[in-house]
Scaffold this active site. Structure first.
Site, PDB file in Angstrom:
ATOM      1  N   GLU A 154      -7.323  -2.435  -4.251  1.00  9.06           N
ATOM      2  CA  GLU A 154      -7.092  -1.437  -3.733  1.00  9.06           C
ATOM      3  C   GLU A 154      -5.951  -2.261  -3.814  1.00  9.06           C
ATOM      4  O   GLU A 154      -5.546  -2.888  -4.653  1.00  9.06           O
ATOM      5  CB  GLU A 154      -7.512  -1.678  -2.398  1.00  9.06           C
ATOM      6  CG  GLU A 154      -8.681   0.062  -1.818  1.00  9.06           C
ATOM      7  CD  GLU A 154      -8.247   0.818  -2.253  1.00  9.06           C
ATOM      8  OE1 GLU A 154      -7.445   1.037  -2.496  1.00  9.06           O
ATOM      9  OE2 GLU A 154      -8.846   2.073  -2.114  1.00  9.06           O
TER      10      GLU A 154
ATOM     11  N   ARG B 289      -9.809  -3.156  10.235  1.00 11.97           N
ATOM     12  CA  ARG B 289      -9.209  -3.683   9.782  1.00 11.97           C
ATOM     13  C   ARG B 289      -8.344  -2.604   9.116  1.00 11.97           C
ATOM     14  O   ARG B 289      -8.348  -1.447   9.092  1.00 11.97           O
ATOM     15  CB  ARG B 289      -9.290  -4.044   8.458  1.00 11.97           C
ATOM     16  CG  ARG B 289     -10.497  -3.135   8.010  1.00 11.97           C
ATOM     17  CD  ARG B 289     -11.111  -4.117   6.743  1.00 11.97           C
ATOM     18  NE  ARG B 289     -11.788  -2.822   5.249  1.00 11.97           N
ATOM     19  CZ  ARG B 289     -11.119  -2.116   4.673  1.00 11.97           C
ATOM     20  NH1 ARG B 289     -10.384  -2.177   5.028  1.00 11.97           N
ATOM     21  NH2 ARG B 289     -12.357  -1.884   4.079  1.00 11.97           N
TER      22      ARG B 289
ATOM     23  N   ASN C 215      -6.261  -0.453   5.997  1.00 10.95           N
ATOM     24  CA  ASN C 215      -6.469   0.193   4.946  1.00 10.95           C
ATOM     25  C   ASN C 215      -5.727   0.454   3.795  1.00 10.95           C
ATOM     26  O   ASN C 215      -4.967  -0.505   3.097  1.00 10.95           O
ATOM     27  CB  ASN C 215      -7.698   1.115   4.806  1.00 10.95           C
ATOM     28  CG  ASN C 215      -8.722   1.638   3.747  1.00 10.95           C
ATOM     29  OD1 ASN C 215      -8.822   0.432   3.192  1.00 10.95           O
ATOM     30  ND2 ASN C 215      -9.188   2.944   3.272  1.00 10.95           N
TER      31      ASN C 215
ATOM     32  N   ASN D 255      -6.827   6.925   4.067  1.00  8.89           N
ATOM     33  CA  ASN D 255      -6.508   6.844   2.754  1.00  8.89           C
ATOM     34  C   ASN D 255      -5.490   7.608   2.126  1.00  8.89           C
ATOM     35  O   ASN D 255      -4.779   8.764   2.963  1.00  8.89           O
ATOM     36  CB  ASN D 255      -7.684   7.466   2.110  1.00  8.89           C
ATOM     37  CG  ASN D 255      -8.278   5.830   1.209  1.00  8.89           C
ATOM     38  OD1 ASN D 255      -7.293   5.018   0.449  1.00  8.89           O
ATOM     39  ND2 ASN D 255     -10.297   5.403   1.257  1.00  8.89           N
TER      40      ASN D 255
ATOM     41  N   ASP E  91     -10.029   8.595  -2.094  1.00  7.33           N
ATOM     42  CA  ASP E  91      -9.677   7.426  -1.642  1.00  7.33           C
ATOM     43  C   ASP E  91      -8.311   7.522  -2.267  1.00  7.33           C
ATOM     44  O   ASP E  91      -7.685   8.217  -1.501  1.00  7.33           O
ATOM     45  CB  ASP E  91     -10.229   6.564  -2.463  1.00  7.33           C
ATOM     46  CG  ASP E  91     -10.738   4.938  -1.992  1.00  7.33           C
ATOM     47  OD1 ASP E  91      -9.489   4.004  -1.919  1.00  7.33           O
ATOM     48  OD2 ASP E  91     -11.911   4.470  -2.157  1.00  7.33           O
TER      49      ASP E  91
END
Length: 291
Positions: free
Chosen positions: A15, A98, A100, A147, A199
């Site tokens: 990512e 967490r 992202n 995202n 995403d």
């Protein structure tokens, strides 16, 4: 158009790709493994450093080094020396969360979003803005999987998305560049019309939004009006983050996921880093974090 796997890393969750236009290298992460990758397309060398906890995203600092959004919040990190300075943990009260996805705005603020890490999905994610003075400002909450953060070429439109299968929507909002304040969100693109869920994203020099269609084997170029202009079939099921790089910003790098793939599918390059060339499109230099 050519698609090549330039790093066969089998990353669990590749990512966070960001192009460094000064050093001419690509930074990216493997979230679950807590790895910070540096890829040089000239030498084709990829190196990785362990941070010691999940790293969701990063940005390059104007003052040198990186700013990270991790399991424990925001950090300044110097890859050369390994020095790390903790800025803040806005979700210390949410141990299951967490960070992202993230991106910088045109003024060098660092935006990043959080999410619940593992287990049954819940809308526990929230977006945060880290100012140049290193103060953290919370924004929109109630998100499953934050995202798609990206900004239009003039910096006056902010994009973001929720990847969860129940939502799978990209929004856009007017963005006050002086204050760093997003306006009301409007639906930009409903991904139920395509195979992949939203995403990571980036914006090219013509203002088009590029979306990695996770679980759909595709990457999409979407016009500012929300129309699909190009669909790229990928050799992996879960592309995650597109980012333009290269000397002329005409190479589209795409990270991917190598874990939890559909059983029976043949994708030996899943989790790798891909480079797509001869697209006829160019990207924008990524603004550095001003703090």
């Amino acid at each position: 158009m050519q698609i090549e796997c330039v790093v066969s890393s089998r990353s669990m969750i590749g990512e966070g790709a960001v192009w460094d236009d000064r050093a001419q290298v690509l930074w990216w992460v493997d979230i679950s493994a807590g790895l910070i990758h540096r890829y040089d397309p000239v030498t084709r060398e990829n190196t990785a450093q362990e941070f010691g906890e999940p790293v969701g995203c990063l940005a390059i600092r104007e003052a040198g080094g990186l700013v990270l959004a991790t399991k424990s919040g925001f950090w300044l990190y110097a890859p050369d020396s390994g020095r790390r300075d903790h800025i803040a943990d806005p979700e210390a009260h949410l141990p299951d969360n967490r960070f992202n996805d993230g991106a910088t705005d045109a003024q060098g603020r660092f935006w990043a979003g959080s999410m619940k890490d593992g287990g049954a999905p819940q809308p526990m994610g929230q977006f945060y803005c880290l100012d140049a003075d290193r103060v953290v400002h919370p924004w929109k909450d109630g998100i499953y999987t934050t995202n798609g953060l990206a900004f239009s070429p003039d910096g006056q439109t902010m994009y973001f998305s929720d990847s969860n299968a129940r939502v799978r929507t990209i929004w856009a909002c007017d963005y006050d560049t002086q204050t760093g304040t997003p306006g009301p969100a409007r639906v930009f693109f409903d991904t139920r019309h395509v195979a992949g869920r939203p995403d990571g994203g980036t914006v090219d020099s013509e203002g088009c939004y590029w979306m990695a269609g996770v679980s759909g084997w595709q990457v999409y170029r979407i016009s500012p009006e929300g129309e699909i202009l190009l669909t790229i079939d990928m050799p992996v099921e879960k592309p995650t983050k597109p980012m333009f790089g290269g000397k002329d910003l005409d190479i589209l790098f795409v990270t991917s996921i190598g874990a939890d793939l559909t059983e029976g599918t043949d994708q030996p390059q899943a989790g790798g880093l891909f480079a797509i060339t001869d697209l006829g499109a160019t990207g924008l230099p990524q603004k550095r974090f001003a703090g």
